[in-house]
Design an enzyme around this catalytic site. Structure first.
Site, short mmCIF file in Angstrom:
data_model
loop_
_atom_site.label_atom_id
_atom_site.label_comp_id
_atom_site.label_asym_id
_atom_site.label_seq_id
_atom_site.Cartn_x
_atom_site.Cartn_y
_atom_site.Cartn_z
N ASP A 25 0.79 -1.25 0.00
CA ASP A 25 0.00 0.00 0.00
C ASP A 25 0.82 1.30 0.00
O ASP A 25 0.47 2.25 0.73
CB ASP A 25 -0.97 0.01 1.20
N GLU A 73 -4.74 -0.85 -1.19
CA GLU A 73 -6.03 -0.97 -0.50
C GLU A 73 -7.04 -0.10 -1.26
O GLU A 73 -6.79 1.10 -1.44
CB GLU A 73 -5.91 -0.50 0.96
N LYS A 130 -6.76 -4.85 -2.89
CA LYS A 130 -7.34 -5.57 -1.75
C LYS A 130 -8.37 -4.69 -1.02
O LYS A 130 -8.09 -3.53 -0.73
CB LYS A 130 -6.21 -6.02 -0.80
N LYS A 133 -7.59 -5.00 5.08
CA LYS A 133 -6.26 -4.61 5.55
C LYS A 133 -5.25 -5.69 5.17
O LYS A 133 -4.12 -5.39 4.81
CB LYS A 133 -6.27 -4.39 7.07
N CYS A 163 -1.96 -2.61 7.81
CA CYS A 163 -1.98 -3.52 6.64
C CYS A 163 -0.74 -4.40 6.55
O CYS A 163 -0.82 -5.55 6.09
CB CYS A 163 -2.17 -2.71 5.37
N GLN A 203 9.21 -14.18 20.77
CA GLN A 203 8.91 -15.60 20.99
C GLN A 203 9.48 -16.47 19.88
O GLN A 203 8.81 -17.37 19.37
CB GLN A 203 7.39 -15.80 21.10
C1 C5J Z 1 -3.01 0.51 5.65
C2 C5J Z 1 -4.75 1.64 6.86
N1 C5J Z 1 -2.54 0.34 4.42
N2 C5J Z 1 -3.92 2.06 7.83
N3 C5J Z 1 -4.29 0.99 5.77
O1 C5J Z 1 -2.30 0.28 6.62
O2 C5J Z 1 -5.92 1.89 6.93
#
Ligand code: C5J
Length: 222
Positions: A25, A73, A130, A133, A163, A203
């Site tokens: 993104d 996104e 997409k 997220k 995301c 972990q």
């Molecule tokens: C992403 C968001 N790409 N923060 N989207 O992280 O809404």
């Protein structure tokens, strides 16, 4: 097989023929003033600042001839793929689908939905649109990875704890060996980025490994 010896929490091996870089993104809507991120009240300057590092990582990866996947996104213009819960969420008068300074917010084909010009996808590189997220939810990403025989994924992009982390957790649950390139990702909130990076590698790499762009570059050169 290249090894990133300095990866945390311990060295990360990645077979070149089965590793892809997924850049999440890096869109104007999140990174430039006037987009979705800014509409939610965020200062985008932290995200803008990583553009040169991400460009360097992309250049090294392309030079090595390895698969590069970009995600965006976004939603269809009629918003039929946007759940009502996502549509109504937020603390701003500007919501998904509303007209903003860079076109309709988070809508496919609008200027703000494109990648920042420095990080545009090149012809032949896979672009995954997409609605969620995570990069696997309601997309063809897993089929595309299977078709290419990919088993290892490096991640960068924005935002680290939303995301990027969601996509990395989805990938981890599907059996991919994941590494976050920690200086090629950023958040509007430094404390959230720091926590996400720690959670991922805690972990014994419960979600995956972390390393820097220089460390990835050195492993590819060796
Ligand atoms: C992403 C968001 N790409 N923060 N989207 O992280 O809404």
């Amino acid at each position: 097989m290249p090894t990133i010896s300095a990866a945390r929490p311990y060295p990360y091996n990645f077979p070149l023929e089965r590793t892809a870089l997924v850049m999440i993104d890096m869109q104007r809507d999140f990174i430039e003033p006037g987009g979705f991120g800014a509409a939610l009240g965020n200062d985008v300057s932290r995200l803008t600042a990583i553009i040169p590092t991400v460009a360097r990582l992309l250049a090294v990866w392309r030079k090595a001839g390895l698969p590069l996947i970009h995600t965006r996104e976004n939603h269809r213009p009629d918003l039929s793929d946007c759940p009502p819960a996502k549509l109504t969420r937020g603390n701003s008068s500007l919501r998904i689908g509303d007209p903003g300074p860079m076109g309709r917010i988070l809508v496919q084909g609008e200027p703000g939905n494109d990648f920042v010009p420095e990080l545009a996808a090149l012809p032949g590189e896979l672009v995954i649109d997409k609605p969620g997220k995570g990069a696997f939810y309601a997309t063809t990403l897993q089929d595309e990875l299977k078709a290419r025989g990919i088993t290892h994924l490096l991640f960068g992009g924005v935002t680290t704890e939303v995301c990027v982390q969601t996509s990395m957790r989805e990938a981890n649950d599907r059996g991919y060996e994941c590494l976050l390139v920690e200086d090629a990702t950023e958040s509007y909130f430094p404390e959230f980025k720091a926590a996400a990076v720690e959670m991922i590698r805690a972990q014994g790499a419960i979600v995956g490994w972390t390393a820097t762009t220089d460390q990835v570059t050195a492993a590819l050169a060796s």
